[in-house]
Write a protein that holds these residues in place. Structure first.
Motif, short mmCIF file in Angstrom:
data_model
loop_
_atom_site.label_atom_id
_atom_site.label_comp_id
_atom_site.label_asym_id
_atom_site.label_seq_id
_atom_site.Cartn_x
_atom_site.Cartn_y
_atom_site.Cartn_z
N PRO A 219 -48.88 -61.17 -0.24
CA PRO A 219 -47.85 -61.04 0.98
C PRO A 219 -48.45 -60.54 2.36
O PRO A 219 -49.23 -59.81 2.14
N GLY A 220 -48.07 -61.13 3.30
CA GLY A 220 -48.46 -60.74 4.74
C GLY A 220 -47.76 -59.49 5.11
O GLY A 220 -48.42 -58.50 5.87
N ARG A 221 -46.52 -59.24 4.36
CA ARG A 221 -45.91 -57.98 4.75
C ARG A 221 -45.73 -57.51 3.28
O ARG A 221 -45.31 -58.09 2.50
N ASP A 222 -45.58 -56.01 3.41
CA ASP A 222 -45.33 -55.26 2.02
C ASP A 222 -43.77 -54.83 1.97
O ASP A 222 -43.36 -53.77 2.69
N LYS A 223 -43.09 -55.70 1.46
CA LYS A 223 -41.61 -55.34 1.52
C LYS A 223 -41.08 -54.20 1.00
O LYS A 223 -40.27 -53.45 1.41
N GLN A 224 -41.91 -53.56 -0.07
CA GLN A 224 -41.83 -52.17 -0.66
C GLN A 224 -41.99 -51.11 0.39
O GLN A 224 -41.06 -50.08 0.69
N ALA A 225 -43.12 -51.37 1.05
CA ALA A 225 -43.47 -50.49 2.03
C ALA A 225 -42.34 -50.47 3.32
O ALA A 225 -42.07 -49.49 3.89
N ASP A 226 -41.81 -51.66 3.61
CA ASP A 226 -40.91 -51.45 4.66
C ASP A 226 -39.68 -50.79 4.15
O ASP A 226 -38.97 -49.98 5.30
N LYS A 227 -39.21 -51.01 2.96
CA LYS A 227 -38.12 -50.17 2.30
C LYS A 227 -38.43 -48.75 2.55
O LYS A 227 -37.41 -47.72 2.96
N ILE A 228 -39.54 -48.36 2.11
CA ILE A 228 -39.90 -46.82 2.14
C ILE A 228 -40.10 -46.21 3.46
O ILE A 228 -39.37 -45.09 3.74
N ARG A 229 -40.61 -47.15 4.46
CA ARG A 229 -40.61 -46.58 5.86
C ARG A 229 -38.99 -46.55 6.48
O ARG A 229 -38.88 -45.70 7.41
N GLU A 230 -38.02 -47.32 6.06
CA GLU A 230 -36.84 -47.08 6.39
C GLU A 230 -36.18 -45.84 5.97
O GLU A 230 -35.26 -45.13 6.76
N LEU A 231 -36.62 -45.29 4.61
CA LEU A 231 -35.92 -44.21 4.09
C LEU A 231 -36.64 -42.92 4.21
O LEU A 231 -35.86 -42.00 4.30
N PRO A 233 -39.77 -40.19 6.50
CA PRO A 233 -40.19 -39.72 7.88
C PRO A 233 -41.54 -40.58 7.94
O PRO A 233 -42.34 -40.86 6.94
N PRO A 234 -42.21 -40.92 9.15
CA PRO A 234 -43.33 -41.63 9.09
C PRO A 234 -44.58 -41.34 8.41
O PRO A 234 -45.18 -41.99 7.66
N ASP A 235 -44.64 -39.92 8.59
CA ASP A 235 -45.89 -39.32 7.90
C ASP A 235 -45.74 -39.46 6.33
O ASP A 235 -46.65 -39.83 5.59
N LEU A 236 -44.73 -38.91 5.79
CA LEU A 236 -44.45 -38.97 4.42
C LEU A 236 -44.32 -40.50 3.85
O LEU A 236 -45.04 -40.71 2.83
N ALA A 237 -43.77 -41.34 4.70
CA ALA A 237 -43.66 -42.68 4.17
C ALA A 237 -45.24 -43.48 4.01
O ALA A 237 -45.53 -43.98 3.20
N HIS A 238 -45.93 -42.90 4.82
CA HIS A 238 -47.41 -43.32 4.88
C HIS A 238 -48.18 -42.95 3.80
O HIS A 238 -48.82 -43.80 3.18
N ARG A 239 -47.89 -41.61 3.45
CA ARG A 239 -48.74 -41.11 2.17
C ARG A 239 -47.98 -41.65 0.89
O ARG A 239 -48.81 -41.94 0.00
N VAL A 240 -46.86 -41.99 0.93
CA VAL A 240 -46.38 -42.68 -0.35
C VAL A 240 -46.85 -44.15 -0.34
O VAL A 240 -47.11 -44.68 -1.64
N ILE A 241 -46.77 -44.77 0.62
CA ILE A 241 -47.21 -46.30 0.48
C ILE A 241 -48.72 -46.25 0.37
O ILE A 241 -49.05 -47.24 -0.38
N ARG A 242 -49.44 -45.60 1.06
CA ARG A 242 -50.79 -45.47 0.71
C ARG A 242 -51.30 -45.05 -0.88
O ARG A 242 -52.17 -46.03 -1.17
#
Length: 485
Positions: A219-231, A233-242
């Motif tokens: 996938p060119g976009r990570d849909k799960q990552a998009d949802k995580i970033r919506e829910l 804060p940026p720094d925490l979302a980045h760590r979770v997605i990573r």
């Protein structure tokens, strides 16, 4: 040396690319008292992401892991284009003041270590001529590719071709391929990027390969990552997605290595589902080697396969007989007509930016040395190299190495060591540094240092193991320290 000594810093970082900027961040954060300079041979930062400018250039790893752990990737695309990555690197350098430490048009051409003064003396080429500078610790973050020359095999009859021949590493800015017949020689990441990028404008694009490569749609976009970033804060979302992506990539790699037949069926099945052509998959997309014997090629949103389905692109598996004025004649007798031939024949390895260390007047044969923790080398004091993973994002290991170098520097300060060098306990069984069957690796790997058969001399391709052990390494056990003379 005859050149005048110009200045001195605690640490010199070679290369202002993705790795060099990351190294500088860690150094100024974890060793704030150290002075440093980044020496960059070119006139701008960015490394690979500024040098390579062929159509469609993009990452082959997701940006949540290829990006820095300390600066969240905020763009929508998980697989990003080259200009977006370059912009991200420049933003990082500016945000943390790293750009103020970069010395452009400064190429290291010689590096000499003296045990008498526990210093490196570097000879550098600059716009104003040759200069020297000294440092206590040398850290090369220039990767292991030759940026001045790509792999360029000699093709029979190449001089007779009436069209234009281009190597992706040196893409002409004014190249117009609109309405032209294009043949791309190669089947690696560069080739599968070029084909869909050129397909819309070119009259036709043909990828000519000697043998198939494992290519997987992602996938060119990570849909799960998009949802995580919506829910979150940026720094925490980045760590979770990573973390999510690291676990998935490691899991898939282990699956491929431990169950190769099952992995082959999975990959060919996915490609067949996209192309709806079992014969084409069997002929052009089923390699003789197992998945991850060589690095997989990722194609975001299946753009490569979609270009084929639209009839804009074709894959031909055959061998070149000779170039002719009209294009390329194959061993099968078929003629591939071409106006432009792109030789995506791969990169050429070059150990550590071409720097050949000299220690106390003697040239160090890199191929005789062993790598410690994937970072430092036997026989060379106060010297480290940045090596990324071959089975995951480069930055994952690079950042671990940056942190390890900082740990070594703090270790030296605490123990008042002027120099440290790795020394193995007992004999080591040597293995090639990079355990890949890819042609670009096999052509040059004999010139590189070796890895051993056990930790910390084995260059593991497992981020989970490395992240659990690297920073816990007992430096006293395998690093020999000496005080100033």
């Amino acid at each position: 040396m005859n050149a005048e000594v110009r200045d001195h810093v605690d640490v010199v970082i070679v290369g202002a690319g993705l790795s060099g900027i990351g190294a500088a961040y860690r150094l100024q954060t974890e060793c704030p008292g150290k002075s440093y300079a980044i020496l960059e041979a070119r006139d701008t930062l960015g490394g690979t992401w500024d040098l390579f400018r062929y159509p469609g250039i993009r990452s082959d790893s997701d940006m949540f892991t290829l990006g820095y752990p300390f600066k969240p990737w905020r763009d929508a695309k998980a697989i990003a284009d080259g200009p977006s990555i370059l912009r991200y690197i420049k933003e990082t350098a500016a945000e943390f003041g790293i750009d103020q430490h970069i010395r452009y048009r400064t190429k290291v051409v010689a590096a000499e270590w003296s045990s008498d003064i526990s210093r490196w003396t570097l000879t550098v080429e600059t716009e104003s001529g040759e200069r020297t500078l000294t440092c206590n610790f040398l850290y090369t973050c220039a990767g292991y590719y030759n940026y001045d020359q790509g792999h360029a095999p000699e093709f029979p009859g190449a001089a007779t071709f009436s069209g234009q021949t281009v190597h992706p590493q040196f893409w002409p800015e004014d190249l117009d391929y609109t309405g032209k017949r294009v043949v791309v020689i190669g089947s690696g990441a560069t080739a599968v990027t070029l084909v869909p990028a050129m397909a819309d404008a070119a009259a036709s694009v043909t990828m000519l390969q000697r043998s198939p490569t494992w290519i997987s749609a992602v996938p060119g976009r990570d849909k799960q990552a998009d949802k995580i970033r919506e829910l979150l804060p940026p720094d925490l979302a980045h760590r979770v997605i990573r973390t999510k992506n690291i676990l998935f990539n490691i899991g898939f790699y282990q699956y491929c290595r431990r169950r190769p037949e099952s992995a082959r069926k999975l990959l060919t099945g996915l490609t067949t589902r996209i192309l709806k052509d079992e014969q084409a998959v069997a002929e052009h997309f089923t390699p003789s080697y197992n998945p991850w014997d060589q690095r997989l090629c990722a194609v975001p949103d299946a753009d490569f396969f979609k270009a084929m389905k639209k009839g804009q692109a074709e894959v031909v598996t055959d061998h070149i007989d000779t170039f002719v004025p009209e294009g390329i004649r194959l061993k099968s007798g078929r003629l591939l007509a071409a106006d432009i031939i792109v030789t995506a024949t791969g990169l050429q390895l070059l150990a550590f930016g071409g720097i050949t260390p000299i220690v106390d007047g003697r040239k160090v044969e890199l191929s005789d040395q062993f790598v410690w923790q994937g970072a430092m080398l036997t026989g060379i004091p106060n010297f480290a190299v940045c090596l990324g993973y071959t089975n995951a994002s480069w930055t994952l290991r690079a950042d671990l190495t940056h942190r390890l170098v900082c740990k070594v520097l703090r270790h030296m300060d605490r123990n008042r060591f002027a120099a440290v060098v790795p020394e193995p306990e007992g004999n080591l069984s040597e293995r090639p540094l990079l355990d890949l069957a890819s042609g670009y690796v096999q052509r040059s790997i004999a010139d590189f240092p070796r890895q051993g058969d056990r930790h910390p001399w084995k260059v593991r391709q497992n981020y989970l193991l490395d992240t659990a052990t690297t920073m816990r390494t007992n430096l006293h056990k395998t690093l020999a320290g000496t005080r100033a003379r």
